[in-house]
Design an enzyme around this catalytic site. Structure first.
Site, PDB file in Angstrom:
ATOM      1  N   SER A 271     -20.008 118.966  42.796  1.00 62.21           N
ATOM      2  CA  SER A 271     -19.763 119.059  44.252  1.00 62.21           C
ATOM      3  C   SER A 271     -20.995 118.341  45.040  1.00 62.21           C
ATOM      4  O   SER A 271     -20.655 118.024  46.099  1.00 62.21           O
ATOM      5  CB  SER A 271     -19.217 120.294  44.894  1.00 62.21           C
ATOM      6  OG  SER A 271     -20.436 121.162  44.632  1.00 62.21           O
TER       7      SER A 271
ATOM      8  N   SER B 177     -21.953 121.655  39.317  1.00 60.87           N
ATOM      9  CA  SER B 177     -22.218 121.146  40.388  1.00 60.87           C
ATOM     10  C   SER B 177     -23.501 120.459  40.849  1.00 60.87           C
ATOM     11  O   SER B 177     -23.720 119.372  41.527  1.00 60.87           O
ATOM     12  CB  SER B 177     -21.743 121.711  41.885  1.00 60.87           C
ATOM     13  OG  SER B 177     -20.235 121.818  41.990  1.00 60.87           O
TER      14      SER B 177
ATOM     15  N   LYS C  44     -28.392 119.861  50.643  1.00 61.50           N
ATOM     16  CA  LYS C  44     -26.955 120.228  50.548  1.00 61.50           C
ATOM     17  C   LYS C  44     -26.431 120.492  51.773  1.00 61.50           C
ATOM     18  O   LYS C  44     -27.060 121.723  52.358  1.00 61.50           O
ATOM     19  CB  LYS C  44     -26.418 120.742  49.267  1.00 61.50           C
ATOM     20  CG  LYS C  44     -25.082 120.837  48.941  1.00 61.50           C
ATOM     21  CD  LYS C  44     -24.766 121.365  47.485  1.00 61.50           C
ATOM     22  CE  LYS C  44     -23.061 121.279  47.247  1.00 61.50           C
ATOM     23  NZ  LYS C  44     -22.959 121.987  45.859  1.00 61.50           N
TER      24      LYS C  44
HETATM   25  N1  GLN Z   1     -16.443 121.389  39.524  1.00 64.64           N
HETATM   26  C1  GLN Z   1     -16.406 122.821  39.577  1.00 64.64           C
HETATM   27  C2  GLN Z   1     -15.512 123.260  40.633  1.00 64.64           C
HETATM   28  O1  GLN Z   1     -14.642 122.559  40.939  1.00 64.64           O
HETATM   29  C3  GLN Z   1     -17.634 123.478  39.917  1.00 64.64           C
HETATM   30  C4  GLN Z   1     -18.170 123.221  41.484  1.00 64.64           C
HETATM   31  C5  GLN Z   1     -19.439 123.766  41.492  1.00 64.64           C
HETATM   32  O2  GLN Z   1     -20.237 124.083  40.841  1.00 64.64           O
HETATM   33  N2  GLN Z   1     -19.688 124.239  43.025  1.00 64.64           N
HETATM   34  O3  GLN Z   1     -15.188 124.545  40.891  1.00 64.64           O
END
Ligand code: GLN
Length: 494
Positions: free
Chosen positions: A154, A178, A79
């Site tokens: 994400s 995410s 990532k």
């Molecule tokens: N969707 C969640 C957010 O927008 C989690 C994102 C993540 O786990 N990095 O914060």
């Protein structure tokens, strides 16, 4: 057309050991696929072709020279919020569009030391804030099951790349879901370990008390190989915990020898996680998976957790608060984006930040700064910290009655790219995953079927602290008797 891309990590390791193919052949094949398919998927931001070919040649030479590391020469990708020395590390943001990291994240070194070869850096929502990968400066990632749909976020690039068989495994990070939610949307397996299991050194921070890296693969076993390589104590991360990393691959193999591997396992099912907002088809698919678990010998027990709506509100107060503080370092001075022709220092800060950060990141910085400001701090931030403790206590109480907890991973399957959802509608998609991060627990998502449109559905299993082995073995037991994790999209098969 060779089928090297459909092999699992174990099959690749065996193939390399038996000299059925070399790491160079494997790597060249996958780089060729990335070259052809990434145009449609947009899952990679950077492909490190030359470096990967060099590493593959070096791995082959080491193997020929007697190096017996099982994973030597197995490809993967990272990532793009993980620092990789000499390679662009953008975090999906214009702010870091030119940032070449001078050092490796600890987990990047760990993965390389295990023998893995990185093929490049994967697309993500900017600074890991988002649930659909539409918030990347580098454009949306497309779901391999239906290119008009989001892959989740994400870590959407990681999930899409594994689901499309561009790499067998990939790293991701999970602050509020995410890893698990994109795994669910893309029909693959993804695990977020216990907070403190994997070093955060060199992983660009979103919300430090939640952030934790983990792995994606097509199966629990593939996830175990990569997670094992990533994990371990690191003195450079003050929240890293000095605990031995169990041999999860061996644990999975040992659990396979049992007659009824799940006999006696108590699976807690929280009533609160099956309420309004859960899509009917997701709900019925989850119930069918739970019935399958019962058939494998597990017992289902009703448990109670904090209402997911309260959990959601707590997360969306605390995570932006931490983000607003973490992101203050991006000021256009030392590294990253700097605006043109600043009038003075104030103008340099203001324009660099407003031009360098996208709308969602700015929204979170504003929300977080508000919650931390004088006069609101006690009412919002301190209150949310107290609720966080209660949420963790509810999990602890639930684990007195069960071994693992099962919930839907997300309330829906993958939605359309460009579906004009409001920020709060998007945040609602995180209701089932964020409690885990508030409590620092490990959790896995694995595929359990498809909706009528042919889109994957995922089940989340949550474990008590340090129970990654149990989550992986339980998921493996399910995957030994079902085929959902082996289903491939047309793109993945191509
Ligand atoms: N969707 C969640 C957010 O927008 C989690 C994102 C993540 O786990 N990095 O914060």
């Amino acid at each position: 057309m060779s089928n090297l891309h459909t092999l699992s990590v174990a099959e690749i390791a065996t193939g390399l050991a038996n000299k059925d193919f070399s790491s160079l052949e494997m790597t060249t094949h996958l780089l060729g696929r990335i070259d052809t398919l990434n145009k449609d998927l947009n899952s990679f931001i950077t492909v490190t072709t030359e470096q990967a070919l060099e590493q593959a040649k070096a791995a082959d030479a080491l193997r020929a020279g007697g190096d017996t590391r099982a994973l030597l020469g197995v490809p993967m990708a990272h990532k793009d919020n993980l620092c990789t020395q000499g390679v662009l590390t953008t975090c999906g943001s214009k702010m870091l569009h030119n940032f070449v990291s001078p050092y490796n994240a600890t987990l990047v070194d760990n993965v390389a030391n295990a023998g893995f070869i990185s093929l490049g850096k994967l697309n993500m929502d900017e600074f890991a804030m988002g649930s659909d990968n539409e918030k990347s400066y580098y454009g949306a990632v497309h779901n391999p099951w239906d290119l008009s749909r989001v892959p989740g976020g994400s870590s959407g690039g990681s999930a899409a790349a594994v689901a499309a068989s561009l790499v067998p495994v990939a790293t991701g990070s999970d602050t509020g879901g995410s890893i698990r939610q994109p795994a669910s949307f893309c029909g693959i397996t993804g695990i977020k370990p216990t907070y403190g299991r994997v070093s955060r050194y060199g992983m660009i921070a979103y919300a430090s008390s939640f952030d934790q890296a983990g792995s994606f693969g097509k199966s629990a076993l593939d996830c175990a190989y990569l997670l094992q390589a990533m994990s371990g104590y690191d003195a450079k991360d003050s929240t890293s915990i000095a605990k031995d990393v169990p041999d999860w691959v061996a644990e999975i193999h040992a659990s396979r020898t049992a007659d009824k591997p799940l006999a006696g396992l108590k699976i807690g099912v929280p009533t609160e996680y099956f309420g309004a907002g859960l899509n009917d088809e997701v709900s019925s698919t989850v119930k069918a998976a739970l019935a399958q678990y019962e058939a494998l010998g597990a017992t289902l027990v009703d448990i109670h957790l904090t209402s997911p709506e309260i959990t959601l509100a707590t997360y969306y107060l605390l995570a932006p608060a931490e983000a607003s503080s973490n992101l203050s370092r991006f000021d256009g001075v030392r590294f990253g984006y700097r605006c043109d022709n600043p009038k003075d220092l104030q103008d340099l800060y203001t324009r660099s930040r407003s031009e360098g950060f996208g709308a969602e990141v700015q929204r979170r910085i504003i929300m977080g700064t508000y919650a931390l400001s004088a006069g609101y701090f006690d009412a919002y931030y301190v209150k949310a910290q107290k609720v966080r403790r209660l949420i963790a206590e509810d999990f602890a109480k639930a684990f007195a009655d069960c071994d693992v907890i099962a919930t839907p991973t997300a309330p829906t399957t993958a939605y359309q790219i460009g579906a004009s959802l409001t920020p709060s509608e998007i945040y609602m998609g995180d209701v089932y995953t964020i409690g885990v991060n508030l409590a620092g627990l490990p959790a896995i998502s694995h595929p359990i079927g498809f909706d009528k449109q042919g889109l994957p559905v995922g089940l989340q299993l949550i474990g008590n602290h340090w129970q990654e082995g149990k989550l992986l073995s339980v998921t493996d037991a399910y995957q030994q008797v079902t085929k959902f994790h082996q289903e491939l999209s047309d793109i993945a098969k191509s």
